[in-house]
Design a protein around this motif. Sequence first.
Motif, PDB file in Angstrom:
ATOM      1  N   TYR B  35      -5.885   0.996  -2.858  1.00  0.00           N
ATOM      2  CA  TYR B  35      -6.669   2.169  -3.208  1.00  0.00           C
ATOM      3  C   TYR B  35      -5.915   3.411  -2.751  1.00  0.00           C
ATOM      4  O   TYR B  35      -5.184   3.384  -1.764  1.00  0.00           O
ATOM      5  CB  TYR B  35      -8.038   2.172  -2.509  1.00  0.00           C
ATOM      6  CG  TYR B  35      -9.031   1.165  -2.997  1.00  0.00           C
ATOM      7  CD1 TYR B  35      -9.035  -0.140  -2.520  1.00  0.00           C
ATOM      8  CD2 TYR B  35     -10.009   1.520  -3.924  1.00  0.00           C
ATOM      9  CE1 TYR B  35      -9.974  -1.071  -2.959  1.00  0.00           C
ATOM     10  CE2 TYR B  35     -10.954   0.603  -4.362  1.00  0.00           C
ATOM     11  CZ  TYR B  35     -10.926  -0.680  -3.877  1.00  0.00           C
ATOM     12  OH  TYR B  35     -11.854  -1.584  -4.318  1.00  0.00           O
ATOM     13  N   GLN B  37      -6.741   7.444  -1.618  1.00  0.00           N
ATOM     14  CA  GLN B  37      -7.840   8.348  -1.278  1.00  0.00           C
ATOM     15  C   GLN B  37      -7.300   9.729  -0.935  1.00  0.00           C
ATOM     16  O   GLN B  37      -6.536   9.886   0.019  1.00  0.00           O
ATOM     17  CB  GLN B  37      -8.667   7.806  -0.109  1.00  0.00           C
ATOM     18  CG  GLN B  37      -9.918   8.630   0.171  1.00  0.00           C
ATOM     19  CD  GLN B  37     -10.799   8.025   1.247  1.00  0.00           C
ATOM     20  OE1 GLN B  37     -10.331   7.300   2.112  1.00  0.00           O
ATOM     21  NE2 GLN B  37     -12.091   8.345   1.201  1.00  0.00           N
ATOM     22  N   LEU B  88      -4.079   9.170   1.483  1.00  0.00           N
ATOM     23  CA  LEU B  88      -4.257   7.983   2.328  1.00  0.00           C
ATOM     24  C   LEU B  88      -4.254   6.771   1.401  1.00  0.00           C
ATOM     25  O   LEU B  88      -5.045   6.714   0.459  1.00  0.00           O
ATOM     26  CB  LEU B  88      -5.581   8.073   3.083  1.00  0.00           C
ATOM     27  CG  LEU B  88      -5.932   6.904   4.020  1.00  0.00           C
ATOM     28  CD1 LEU B  88      -4.968   6.841   5.204  1.00  0.00           C
ATOM     29  CD2 LEU B  88      -7.372   7.050   4.517  1.00  0.00           C
ATOM     30  N   LEU B  90      -4.899   2.907   0.996  1.00  0.00           N
ATOM     31  CA  LEU B  90      -5.707   1.879   1.639  1.00  0.00           C
ATOM     32  C   LEU B  90      -5.473   0.528   0.979  1.00  0.00           C
ATOM     33  O   LEU B  90      -5.469   0.425  -0.251  1.00  0.00           O
ATOM     34  CB  LEU B  90      -7.192   2.233   1.525  1.00  0.00           C
ATOM     35  CG  LEU B  90      -7.643   3.496   2.257  1.00  0.00           C
ATOM     36  CD1 LEU B  90      -8.977   3.970   1.706  1.00  0.00           C
ATOM     37  CD2 LEU B  90      -7.728   3.250   3.745  1.00  0.00           C
ATOM     38  N   PHE B 104     -11.246  -3.260   4.513  1.00  0.00           N
ATOM     39  CA  PHE B 104     -10.147  -2.311   4.411  1.00  0.00           C
ATOM     40  C   PHE B 104      -9.253  -2.327   5.647  1.00  0.00           C
ATOM     41  O   PHE B 104      -9.718  -2.514   6.770  1.00  0.00           O
ATOM     42  CB  PHE B 104     -10.685  -0.885   4.227  1.00  0.00           C
ATOM     43  CG  PHE B 104     -11.204  -0.633   2.843  1.00  0.00           C
ATOM     44  CD1 PHE B 104     -12.494  -0.979   2.501  1.00  0.00           C
ATOM     45  CD2 PHE B 104     -10.381  -0.058   1.887  1.00  0.00           C
ATOM     46  CE1 PHE B 104     -12.975  -0.758   1.213  1.00  0.00           C
ATOM     47  CE2 PHE B 104     -10.852   0.180   0.600  1.00  0.00           C
ATOM     48  CZ  PHE B 104     -12.147  -0.185   0.269  1.00  0.00           C
ATOM     49  N   GLY B 105      -7.970  -2.106   5.419  1.00  0.00           N
ATOM     50  CA  GLY B 105      -7.046  -1.846   6.491  1.00  0.00           C
ATOM     51  C   GLY B 105      -7.151  -0.403   6.948  1.00  0.00           C
ATOM     52  O   GLY B 105      -7.898   0.390   6.362  1.00  0.00           O
ATOM     53  N   PRO B 106      -6.384  -0.037   7.980  1.00  0.00           N
ATOM     54  CA  PRO B 106      -6.481   1.322   8.540  1.00  0.00           C
ATOM     55  C   PRO B 106      -5.840   2.395   7.657  1.00  0.00           C
ATOM     56  O   PRO B 106      -6.077   3.582   7.867  1.00  0.00           O
ATOM     57  CB  PRO B 106      -5.739   1.207   9.874  1.00  0.00           C
ATOM     58  CG  PRO B 106      -4.802   0.065   9.684  1.00  0.00           C
ATOM     59  CD  PRO B 106      -5.493  -0.900   8.763  1.00  0.00           C
ATOM     60  N   GLY B 107      -5.047   1.974   6.700  1.00  0.00           N
ATOM     61  CA  GLY B 107      -4.452   2.939   5.782  1.00  0.00           C
ATOM     62  C   GLY B 107      -3.090   3.443   6.227  1.00  0.00           C
ATOM     63  O   GLY B 107      -2.709   3.350   7.399  1.00  0.00           O
TER      64      GLY B 107
END
Lengths: 111, 113
Positions: B35, B37, B88, B90, B104-107
């Motif tokens: 993703y 963002q 960001l 993700l 989700f991971g921390p990005g």
Amino acid sequence: QKEVEQNSGPLSVPEGAIASLNCTYSDRVSQSFFWYRQYSGKSPELIMSIYSNGDKEDGRFTAQLNKASQYVSLLIRDSQPSDSATYLCAALDTGRRALTFGSGTRLQVQP
Amino acid sequence: DTEVTQTPKHLVMGMTNKKSLKCEQHMGHRAMYWYKQKAKKPPELMFVYSYEKLSINESVPSRFSPECPNSSLLNLHLHALQPEDSALYLCASSQGASQETQYFGPGTRLLVL
């Protein structure tokens, strides 16, 4: 027309109050719904998932789903300043296996 | 354990650079996602891998190239990015079952100069 809609806020509540966050969705998206909390600069964190009509409770959080009215809500009881964040409602498009997010509601809990 | 890890946490690159973002999960999940963002916006889906095969590409420009070497790893190769690609990024994963809770991971915070 957006498939998932939320009021962007900010929603401001005093500490200890109940915060009520709402989300509406269109027919196209699936019947699986999720609430994520996102602090500024951080990634979304899963709070609740709900698949069936009715209420689902987890600690201070209650998710509500009403398929007839096409809305999902999240109640946060005894709100704390640490709950201040953006809350993202998401619906799963089963056919695409992809989440569609609402624009998010910013919650501010005032000490 | 619902941990998805991403590296690096931050990345600054020029428009002529080539870089890669990495995502890893050890939950046995069979679906992985990228993703993007932008600030004050919700995450937007870029790619979906299901059982190591690309199943969705949301009309992402070719300067973004995903790769899934195995069921635990997901890469995003970046080349000739534009400043508007700063965002960001993700990664998420899910079991691959019907109800598909995504974690989700921390990005990776990307800045393109």
